[in-house]
Structures are given as C-alpha cells and as structure tokens.
Design a protein around this motif. Structure first.
Motif, mmCIF file in Angstrom:
data_model
loop_
_atom_site.group_PDB
_atom_site.id
_atom_site.type_symbol
_atom_site.label_atom_id
_atom_site.label_comp_id
_atom_site.label_asym_id
_atom_site.label_seq_id
_atom_site.Cartn_x
_atom_site.Cartn_y
_atom_site.Cartn_z
ATOM 1 N N ASP A 158 -16.756 9.188 -21.108
ATOM 2 C CA ASP A 158 -17.591 9.660 -22.218
ATOM 3 C C ASP A 158 -17.953 11.102 -21.931
ATOM 4 N N THR A 259 -17.001 1.797 -25.486
ATOM 5 C CA THR A 259 -17.842 1.146 -26.500
ATOM 6 C C THR A 259 -17.014 0.589 -27.657
ATOM 7 N N ASN A 279 -22.872 3.666 -22.674
ATOM 8 C CA ASN A 279 -23.046 4.862 -23.508
ATOM 9 C C ASN A 279 -23.779 5.951 -22.732
ATOM 10 N N THR A 288 -25.034 5.774 -30.977
ATOM 11 C CA THR A 288 -24.066 4.812 -30.444
ATOM 12 C C THR A 288 -24.808 3.510 -30.161
#
Length: 393
Positions: A158, A259, A279, A288
């Motif tokens: 991420d 996710t 996240n 999110t």
C-alpha cells in the motif's frame, strides 16, 4: 517495572498519552484525512456479536498456531511499524517481549534498530520491506535480512501516507540535533520521564533507519528514507514475483496491504505464501473499509492457497477471536503494542500480549471451543450489511 501492570489496551493508551510528548503521541495515533478508516478499523468489531454456549464447554483450550513457518503460542504477532522512539530499546524491547510470549516479530525496514539486533532478540523475526530503491538494492536488502536470520519477508505494497489530517499532522523532526532539542524543550518539560529514560540510556532519540543501507553507508533519517520510497516507481506484480524469486522459493513471503479480492489473487499468482489484509492502520487512502469487513471475501477467494493475516483495530482478545472466526490464521497488532512499549517498556509489550491472550482464551471458553482452529463464522452473529467486497470477478 513492577507495579505498572495495566488491565486493558485502553489503559496502556491512556498511560502512553500521559507519558509521551504531544508530538510523539500524535505520531502513534495519527490516521489520514478525516480519519474515517481509522475509526472504522475499531468500530467495525463492535458490529460483530458472539453466539456463546453455556454447557459442555472445553476445560482446556489450545491457543497455538503456525504462521509463515513459525510455531507461535497465540495467533497474535507483532506488525512492523516505523521508528519506535517511544522507548530507548525500541524494537529490541518489542522483540524480546514477543519472544518471551512465544510469538513472532515483524520488523519494519524503517525501524530504529537493525535487523541483526532484532533477529538476535527473537528467532521468529519477519523482515518487512517497502519498495525503496532499484532491484539491485532491494535484492541486497532482502539478502541482508536473510543473513541476519529473518525467517520470512513481508512486502508492504500500500503506497503512501496521506499528507493531510483534519486534526493536524503530528510534528516529527527531521533529526534530533541541538537546534531541534531546544525547539522541543517545552514539550519535554511537560513529559520529563520520557526524556529521562533516554538520558539514563546514554543517548537521545535517534530518527535514523539502519535497515535501509546495503553498502555500509550511513543510515538515512526516517524522512530521508521516506523520500526514497516516495520517489521510487511503484512496483508491478512482475516486480513482486521477481522479489519473491530473489528471496527464495522455499522461504515464507507475505504481501501486506491487501483489501481487494483481485489483488489477493494477484499476490498468490506472484508467489506469496501469505497475505496481510491491511489498510496501514488507517494511514493510507481514507474511506478504505476496515480489514475485518473485507476479510471474509478474501479468505473465501484465496484462503485455501495462502495464509491470511489481518491487522487493523485489534484492541482486545475478543477482536482476535472475531478475526479468526472470519478466517484469519493470525492477527497482527501495531498501536496496541506501541502503547504498551510507551507505558512500561518491554514489560508493557508483554502486558499487552497477555491481555490479548486472556481475552482470546475467554472467547474460546464461551464459544465452547477447545482450539483456535475450531472457530468459524457460525460462532458470530454477522449483520447482513457488515462485509465489503471489491475486485470480485
């Protein structure tokens, strides 16, 4: 220290807030933008209810499991977090506490202590890497971790922290020089115990990250490393597959930040043996969903192919139970152990792990289970609107 035991993660947080300078505490609790994701990470657990039994309960219960090739006494591991300047011993103290409780340590490449020191303190250490630098540098960094004794690699994909927070971003200095220390004197005066513990240890908080260099050069500051990360082109799935090959096909390889179902499948195709549904603790793209909401769909899609770890919002042993019911093999904690570290050092981290263990055992007892392996969605009352799914073909 004796006499500083606390009975909940919430109490550890209160003590951390009382002990730490405002800017340091702010860095621990920060989320991105409006904090919708940060709030959902914890509040989502409240929507899940248990369906307990009252008789024929198991008199003995097994809490142990295996994750990324390591036997752990409880399905709770340490999630990698950046520079832990809340305690002089930082990640080494966390690693020792985790080892004393028989569980695994995730070490950030942006940590304040070296992978060599941490792996020596906990032989169940997994090294986490951001995509920083070119392929040659990445391969060398992974090789360094392997030589140090890391048992698995966690690749965080991420992409970024948000720059703006509605309540203000925490003030974190570039480095701790004389000018900076003078600037932060007012904060230090209000929280003298925090500064005194560093003075007793013989040094001031160090904001450099020793796990980034691979050529013996001086370690960059946290923000220097962060800048390298932000200016490195984001990886492709082909890049991830390449790094998996470099790490070694016989060694555990986890992709963190998943996710979506389609991303989970791509991680499997790239050779991951585990994925971490995450996240980034609410520090990534705000709005999110909480990981616990997307967990069931991801487990259904890839749970037979890889181990699924979940992090985000875990504050109680009952939260661990709920994640396991929905298919997680283990959970990873971040803020919870950092608050314990701030409250009481190594013993504080162990205290947090003991709290989660106790709540987990109570959950198994109430649900009539003799092992964490027996937990299933049938042990929960799940609202029809609870789960979220994205990337489903």
């Amino acid at each position: 220290m004796a006499g500083q035991w606390f009975e909940s993660v919430a109490e550890a947080q209160r003590r951390a807030k009382k002990r730490l300078p405002k800017s340091v505490y702010g860095a621990l609790v920060a989320g991105s933008e409006a904090g919708y994701t940060l709030d959902d990470n914890t509040s989502a657990f409240r929507e899940l209810q248990f369906a307990p039994h009252v008789a024929d309960l198991a008199p003995e219960r097994s809490l142990s499991t295996t994750i990324m090739g390591q036997d752990i006494s409880i399905p709770v591991m340490i999630s990698p977090t950046g520079v832990q300047a809340v305690n002089p011993e930082g990640e080494v103290a966390v690693a020792r506490a985790a080892a004393s409780r028989g569980t695994a340590m995730g070490l950030s490449s942006f940590a304040s202590r070296s992978v060599e020191d941490v792996a020596a303190a906990n032989d169940k250490t997994f090294f986490q890497m951001y995509w920083v630098g070119d392929r040659e540098t990445l391969a060398a960094r992974a090789e360094r971790a392997k030589r140090a004794g890391a048992k698995g690699l966690i690749v965080t994909l991420d992409w970024s922290f948000s720059h703006g927070r509605d309540w203000g971003s925490p003030s974190i200095p570039e480095k701790m020089d004389l000018k900076t220390m003078i600037k932060y004197i007012p904060e230090g005066i209000t929280r003298p115990r925090w500064g005194l513990q560093f003075l007793k240890a013989g040094f001031i908080p160090d904001l450099t990250v020793p796990n980034i260099p691979v050529d013996g050069s001086a370690p960059p500051t946290f923000f220097g490393a962060y800048g390298q990360w932000m200016f490195t082109p984001p990886p492709t799935w082909a890049d991830v597959a390449w790094l998996r090959e470099q790490w070694g096909s016989d060694l555990p390889f986890c992709v963190k930040g998943i996710t979506r179902v389609d991303d989970a499948k791509r991680a499997v195709d790239a050779g991951a043996t585990a994925i971490q549904v995450s996240n980034h603790g609410g520090n990534n793209l705000d709005s999110t969903p909480a990981p616990i909401r997307v967990l069931p769909g991801i487990v259904e899609a890839v749970g037979r192919d890889v181990e699924v770890i979940m992090d985000g919002g875990v504050r109680r042993g009952s939260d661990v139970v709920k994640a396991l019911c929905l298919g997680a093999k283990a959970v990873a904690i971040g803020r919870a152990y950092l608050w314990g570290l701030a409250a009481n050092g190594e013993e504080g981290v162990g205290n947090v792990l003991d709290i989660l263990k106790g709540g987990l055992d109570s959950g198994l007892l109430g649900l009539g289970k003799s092992s964490v392996q027996e937990l299933s969605p049938e042990d929960l009352l799940i609202p029809s609107t609870f789960t979220r799914q994205a990337g489903v073909a």
